[in-house]
Design a protein around this motif. Structure first.
Motif, PDB file in Angstrom:
ATOM      1  N   SER A 299      -8.235   0.808  38.097  1.00 53.21           N
ATOM      2  CA  SER A 299      -9.172   0.635  39.211  1.00 53.21           C
ATOM      3  C   SER A 299      -9.309   1.919  40.021  1.00 53.21           C
ATOM      4  O   SER A 299     -10.393   2.233  40.536  1.00 53.21           O
ATOM      5  CB  SER A 299      -8.720  -0.517  40.114  1.00 53.21           C
TER       6      SER A 299
ATOM      7  N   MET B  89     -12.000  -1.081  43.645  1.00 55.58           N
ATOM      8  CA  MET B  89     -10.548  -1.308  43.587  1.00 55.58           C
ATOM      9  C   MET B  89     -10.111  -2.638  44.206  1.00 55.58           C
ATOM     10  O   MET B  89      -9.312  -3.373  43.614  1.00 55.58           O
ATOM     11  CB  MET B  89      -9.825  -0.142  44.268  1.00 55.58           C
TER      12      MET B  89
ATOM     13  N   LEU C  48     -10.642  -6.020  42.258  1.00 59.00           N
ATOM     14  CA  LEU C  48      -9.830  -6.050  41.046  1.00 59.00           C
ATOM     15  C   LEU C  48      -8.356  -6.299  41.350  1.00 59.00           C
ATOM     16  O   LEU C  48      -7.670  -7.047  40.643  1.00 59.00           O
ATOM     17  CB  LEU C  48      -9.974  -4.724  40.287  1.00 59.00           C
TER      18      LEU C  48
ATOM     19  N   ASN D 176     -18.536  -5.524  37.391  1.00 59.92           N
ATOM     20  CA  ASN D 176     -17.171  -5.690  37.882  1.00 59.92           C
ATOM     21  C   ASN D 176     -17.047  -6.940  38.745  1.00 59.92           C
ATOM     22  O   ASN D 176     -16.091  -7.711  38.631  1.00 59.92           O
ATOM     23  CB  ASN D 176     -16.763  -4.454  38.689  1.00 59.92           C
TER      24      ASN D 176
END
Length: 249
Positions: free
Chosen positions: A15, A34, A37, A238
């Protein structure tokens, strides 16, 4: 260290590479990659300072070339003031909800952000002192509860009449300032510095992402317009991935 810990560390490395890539290419987006995740694999009191420290590093590096225009500095201070006031409130709110709920909320926010820019609706907003403070406050709430606050400011500045170079520099500096506030606030509230060793993994990975993005930019391998579109598609992908994983768990 158990397998869960190793998985979390590996996920942090991946990430952070993606975060560095996004931050260097667009001026923001590192935490948007980031935080969703990592949420659920790292405690929020650890996740926020780790991600924000990495974001702050990126902002310091970019500040050398992206300087806020003199006339935009008061706006920057108002945005940061609102964020500083509401950041602790966001952290307090996050403690009232399960991590899974926060992960879904964060991923949904990122997806909406990416889709908004992909469809490019023609929305115009007149900048004002009051709106600056309100937007900064919203960014602080989102940062404290979900680990990123940049989308609120990015949407606000994108809908304004500011030139791209000015808005990008302003957004980058505000993101860095919020990152610093988040590190201090999360460390004080959590009274915990166990997140510091994770920087040994996160920082090199983030710098690797920065380097990859720098080479892409330097070699002119992709146009700026394509870079922006690719970043938005990856952000959306994502977010969808995180939503699917959350639904299956």
């Amino acid at each position: 260290m158990n397998s869960f810990d190793w998985f979390a560390i590996a996920l942090l490395a991946v990430s952070a590479i993606l975060g560095g890539l996004f931050r260097r290419l667009s001026g923001f987006g590192g935490a948007m990659v980031m935080s969703p995740l990592l949420m659920g694999f790292l405690p929020l009191a650890v996740l926020i300072p780790v991600v924000m420290f990495i974001e702050l590093l990126g902002g310091v590096w970019l500040a050398r070339n992206w300087r806020v225009a003199k006339e935009d500095r008061p706006r920057m201070y108002r945005l940061l003031l609102g964020a500083a006031i509401c950041l602790p409130i966001g952290i307090a709110v996050s403690m009232q909800f399960p991590v899974q709920f926060l992960k879904i909320a964060a991923s949904f926010a990122v997806l909406c952000f990416a889709l908004y820019f992909l469809f490019q609706p023609h929305v115009q907003v007149a900048l004002s002192n009051l709106k600056d403070t309100l937007i900064g406050s919203g960014a602080g709430l989102l940062l404290g509860s979900c680990g990123f606050g940049g989308p609120v400011v990015a949407l606000y500045l994108n809908a304004s009449s500011l030139e791209f170079s000015r808005s990008r520099a302003l957004l980058s500096q505000v993101t860095s300032g919020m990152a610093l506030f988040a590190i201090i606030t999360a460390s004080i509230i959590g009274s915990d510095l166990t997140w510091l060793p994770l920087l040994l993994v996160g920082l090199p990975a983030f710098l690797l992402g920065f380097y990859i993005a720098h080479r892409i930019d330097q070699e002119h391998l992709i146009t700026q317009a394509k870079i922006k579109k690719i970043c938005l598609y990856l952000l959306a992908a994502n977010a969808i991935f995180n939503l699917l994983v959350s639904a299956l768990i």
